[in-house]
Design a protein around this motif. Sequence first.
Motif, PDB file in Angstrom:
ATOM      1  N   ALA A  30      52.408  32.492  16.605  1.00  0.00           N
ATOM      2  CA  ALA A  30      51.929  33.095  17.332  1.00  0.00           C
ATOM      3  C   ALA A  30      53.368  33.696  17.791  1.00  0.00           C
ATOM      4  O   ALA A  30      52.837  34.115  19.813  1.00  0.00           O
ATOM      5  CB  ALA A  30      51.482  31.344  17.748  1.00  0.00           C
ATOM      6  N   ASN A  31      54.218  32.847  17.779  1.00  0.00           N
ATOM      7  CA  ASN A  31      55.675  33.800  18.396  1.00  0.00           C
ATOM      8  C   ASN A  31      55.271  35.045  18.421  1.00  0.00           C
ATOM      9  O   ASN A  31      55.803  35.944  19.553  1.00  0.00           O
ATOM     10  CB  ASN A  31      56.668  33.032  18.157  1.00  0.00           C
ATOM     11  N   LEU A  32      55.036  35.731  17.604  1.00  0.00           N
ATOM     12  CA  LEU A  32      55.742  36.998  17.278  1.00  0.00           C
ATOM     13  C   LEU A  32      54.365  37.726  18.324  1.00  0.00           C
ATOM     14  O   LEU A  32      54.806  38.822  18.761  1.00  0.00           O
ATOM     15  CB  LEU A  32      55.252  37.439  15.979  1.00  0.00           C
ATOM     16  N   ALA A  33      53.579  37.115  17.954  1.00  0.00           N
ATOM     17  CA  ALA A  33      52.177  37.805  18.424  1.00  0.00           C
ATOM     18  C   ALA A  33      52.263  37.634  20.416  1.00  0.00           C
ATOM     19  O   ALA A  33      52.373  38.914  21.171  1.00  0.00           O
ATOM     20  CB  ALA A  33      50.593  37.265  18.786  1.00  0.00           C
ATOM     21  N   LEU A  34      52.620  37.051  20.792  1.00  0.00           N
ATOM     22  CA  LEU A  34      53.669  36.629  21.794  1.00  0.00           C
ATOM     23  C   LEU A  34      54.422  37.628  22.399  1.00  0.00           C
ATOM     24  O   LEU A  34      54.231  38.047  23.244  1.00  0.00           O
ATOM     25  CB  LEU A  34      53.882  35.123  22.738  1.00  0.00           C
ATOM     26  N   GLY A  38      53.853  40.977  24.478  1.00  0.00           N
ATOM     27  CA  GLY A  38      54.896  41.254  25.650  1.00  0.00           C
ATOM     28  C   GLY A  38      54.292  40.156  26.955  1.00  0.00           C
ATOM     29  O   GLY A  38      54.460  40.219  28.009  1.00  0.00           O
ATOM     30  N   LEU A  39      53.513  39.121  26.412  1.00  0.00           N
ATOM     31  CA  LEU A  39      53.102  37.978  27.406  1.00  0.00           C
ATOM     32  C   LEU A  39      54.149  37.261  28.416  1.00  0.00           C
ATOM     33  O   LEU A  39      54.967  36.703  27.106  1.00  0.00           O
ATOM     34  CB  LEU A  39      52.520  36.353  26.693  1.00  0.00           C
ATOM     35  N   GLU A  40      54.451  36.832  28.914  1.00  0.00           N
ATOM     36  CA  GLU A  40      55.510  36.532  30.182  1.00  0.00           C
ATOM     37  C   GLU A  40      54.586  35.812  31.235  1.00  0.00           C
ATOM     38  O   GLU A  40      54.217  37.060  31.935  1.00  0.00           O
ATOM     39  CB  GLU A  40      56.860  36.976  29.530  1.00  0.00           C
ATOM     40  N   GLY A  50      59.377  34.180  29.088  1.00  0.00           N
ATOM     41  CA  GLY A  50      58.260  34.334  27.583  1.00  0.00           C
ATOM     42  C   GLY A  50      58.038  33.289  26.827  1.00  0.00           C
ATOM     43  O   GLY A  50      58.439  32.108  27.622  1.00  0.00           O
ATOM     44  N   LEU A  51      57.074  33.010  26.325  1.00  0.00           N
ATOM     45  CA  LEU A  51      56.067  31.610  26.527  1.00  0.00           C
ATOM     46  C   LEU A  51      56.696  31.126  25.176  1.00  0.00           C
ATOM     47  O   LEU A  51      55.713  30.461  24.216  1.00  0.00           O
ATOM     48  CB  LEU A  51      54.962  32.018  26.242  1.00  0.00           C
ATOM     49  N   GLY A  52      57.344  32.354  23.667  1.00  0.00           N
ATOM     50  CA  GLY A  52      57.566  32.196  22.124  1.00  0.00           C
ATOM     51  C   GLY A  52      57.876  30.493  22.526  1.00  0.00           C
ATOM     52  O   GLY A  52      57.933  29.946  20.930  1.00  0.00           O
TER      53      GLY A  52
END
Length: 199
Positions: A30-34, A38-40, A50-52
Amino acid sequence: MSKTPNIFVRSLRELKSTRCLALTALLIAANLALDLMGLELRLPPDLKIGLGFLTNASVGMLFGPAVAMMAGVCTDLLGYFIGGGFTMGGYFPGYTLTAVTAGLFWGLWLYPRRVSVWRAIGAKTCINVFCNIGLNTLWLTLTGGKAMAALLAIRVPKNLILLPIEIVLLYFGMKVVQRLYAALPGVPGGECAAGEKTM
């Protein structure tokens, strides 16, 4: 001598659980996908969150510092190779050290599945000060050739402005993760490890 194992031994024992291995792998993915998508959260003028970090905090909260430190290594290395690290230049181990240090802080502050406002403040403040401002600024100085004082002048205010927002995201995010984890089959009543109460 105390029969209660210390926090690192308890965390290492979590690795015997298939649930721990599966959920940690899922949170790393999930961290890598976020990161790859570029989900932030973007805030004016040029701030972004960043949401990671929420996935890293979840590993620390659920399975402790030892597992979170190992997950930090895996996330950093996989992120380098998957994210096109070869095209960006050579691998630098300092950022892996930062990920390990962050995993240590997440586990120490949040394990075993205890989340309070004060713990969220402590965990995120330690990570922003020691990892984001301290270590990452040092690594940027070493790899980018910019003066550390110049980088600190930019990075300190940015981290201080984002800190309250990140603490709120962390607190409510970990509450959601606690509920989801408690709802999994085989989790005894959703109780905290060693019968501890959430604060």
